[in-house]
Enzyme design. Structure first.
Site, PDB file in Angstrom:
ATOM      1  N   GLY A   1       0.819  -1.209   0.000  1.00 38.90           N
ATOM      2  CA  GLY A   1       0.000   0.000   0.000  1.00 38.90           C
ATOM      3  C   GLY A   1       0.849   1.254   0.000  1.00 38.90           C
ATOM      4  O   GLY A   1       0.597   2.198  -0.758  1.00 38.90           O
ATOM      5  N   TYR A   2       1.874   1.270   0.843  1.00 41.05           N
ATOM      6  CA  TYR A   2       2.768   2.421   0.911  1.00 41.05           C
ATOM      7  C   TYR A   2       3.488   2.633  -0.418  1.00 41.05           C
ATOM      8  O   TYR A   2       3.535   3.745  -0.954  1.00 41.05           O
ATOM      9  CB  TYR A   2       3.779   2.225   2.037  1.00 41.05           C
ATOM     10  CG  TYR A   2       4.692   3.405   2.257  1.00 41.05           C
ATOM     11  CD1 TYR A   2       4.293   4.467   3.059  1.00 41.05           C
ATOM     12  CD2 TYR A   2       5.953   3.464   1.673  1.00 41.05           C
ATOM     13  CE1 TYR A   2       5.128   5.561   3.271  1.00 41.05           C
ATOM     14  CE2 TYR A   2       6.795   4.546   1.881  1.00 41.05           C
ATOM     15  CZ  TYR A   2       6.374   5.588   2.674  1.00 41.05           C
ATOM     16  OH  TYR A   2       7.199   6.669   2.864  1.00 41.05           O
ATOM     17  N   ALA A   3       4.055   1.553  -0.972  1.00 50.01           N
ATOM     18  CA  ALA A   3       4.775   1.668  -2.232  1.00 50.01           C
ATOM     19  C   ALA A   3       3.847   2.120  -3.359  1.00 50.01           C
ATOM     20  O   ALA A   3       4.218   2.971  -4.178  1.00 50.01           O
ATOM     21  CB  ALA A   3       5.440   0.343  -2.577  1.00 50.01           C
TER      22      ALA A   3
END
Length: 244
Positions: free
Chosen positions: A148-150
């Site tokens: 999700g962050y990436a």
């Protein structure tokens, strides 16, 4: 002789989301040091209060960037707006494979930045202002524990380029910084892991972790008249990590 445009931020209204801790706090402090009027937001009640105590003159408020109405209210309350820095974000290592967690990370890190940009556009057009988004080295390569962050940071890079095109007729420049491995509370677990810490330092040509102040310098440059012909750029500030 210095070419830094002394006083270029004096009296300017600056909004830094996520500006009450970590990288965001260093950015807020750097603008304050240049004479700007800085409003910094945090998601908890405690962070804004602590930031205001440690940085005299800083204006702080609680803001959840998932709430469009609150964002619009905050922007409307500002007398003007010259520089916006989107630094609000979360990372949920390991948990981001859960679809609900994944969606929430995207909503905060990516859609939250878009909400801020959309709400700020009219006021920034009046001042020919700037936006600096916070991308990441994970905008350029993957992270198995943080899909999700990436994905959100990859999205920030493309959002930055897209809004640079869309907002150029308004005279608004839109850029991003892409921090590498920076000493913040979010990376404490990595720094405390001897093996992971060693592997990060081994790949980083400058052989150290970055400081939040290292990112602030890039943000001030992109927000300043020195970068008057720079828009749509994602500036890596990573000690050479991506070049290694």
């Amino acid at each position: 002789m210095s070419i830094w445009p002394s006083g270029c931020f004096a009296g300017k209204q600056v909004l830094v989301t996520g500006g009450t801790s970590g990288i965001g706090a260093a950015i807020a402090a750097a603008f304050l040091d240049e004479g700007a009027i800085v409003t910094a937001t945090g998601v908890s009640l405690e962070e804004p209060a602590l930031a205001a105590q440690s940085m005299p003159g800083l204006r702080t408020t609680v803001l959840d960037v998932r709430n469009a109405a609150d964002i619009e209210s905050l922007v409307a309350s500002l007398p003007a707006l010259h520089n916006v820095v989107n630094c609000a974000g979360v990372i949920r290592r390991g948990a981001e494979h859960d679809l609900d967690v994944f969606a929430d990370v995207i909503d905060i890190n990516l859609t939250g930045a878009m909400r801020i940009c959309t709400a700020a556009r009219t006021k920034l057009a009046k001042t020919k202002g700037t936006i600096v988004n916070t991308a990441s080295v994970l905008s350029f390569f993957g992270g198995g524990l943080v899909p999700g962050y990436a994905a959100s940071k990859g999205g920030i890079a493309q959002l930055t380029k897209s809004l640079a095109i869309a907002y150029a007729p308004d005279g608004i420049r839109v850029n991003a910084v892409a921090p590498g491995w920076i000493e913040t509370p979010l990376t404490a677990a990595l720094r405390e892991n001897a093996e992971r810490n060693a592997s990060i330092l081994a790949r980083t040509p400058l052989a150290r972790w970055g400081k939040p102040e290292d990112i602030a310098g890039g943000v001030l440059y992109l927000s300043s008249p020195l970068a008057s012909f720079v828009t749509g750029t994602v500036l890596a500030i990573d000690g050479g990590y991506m070049a290694a």
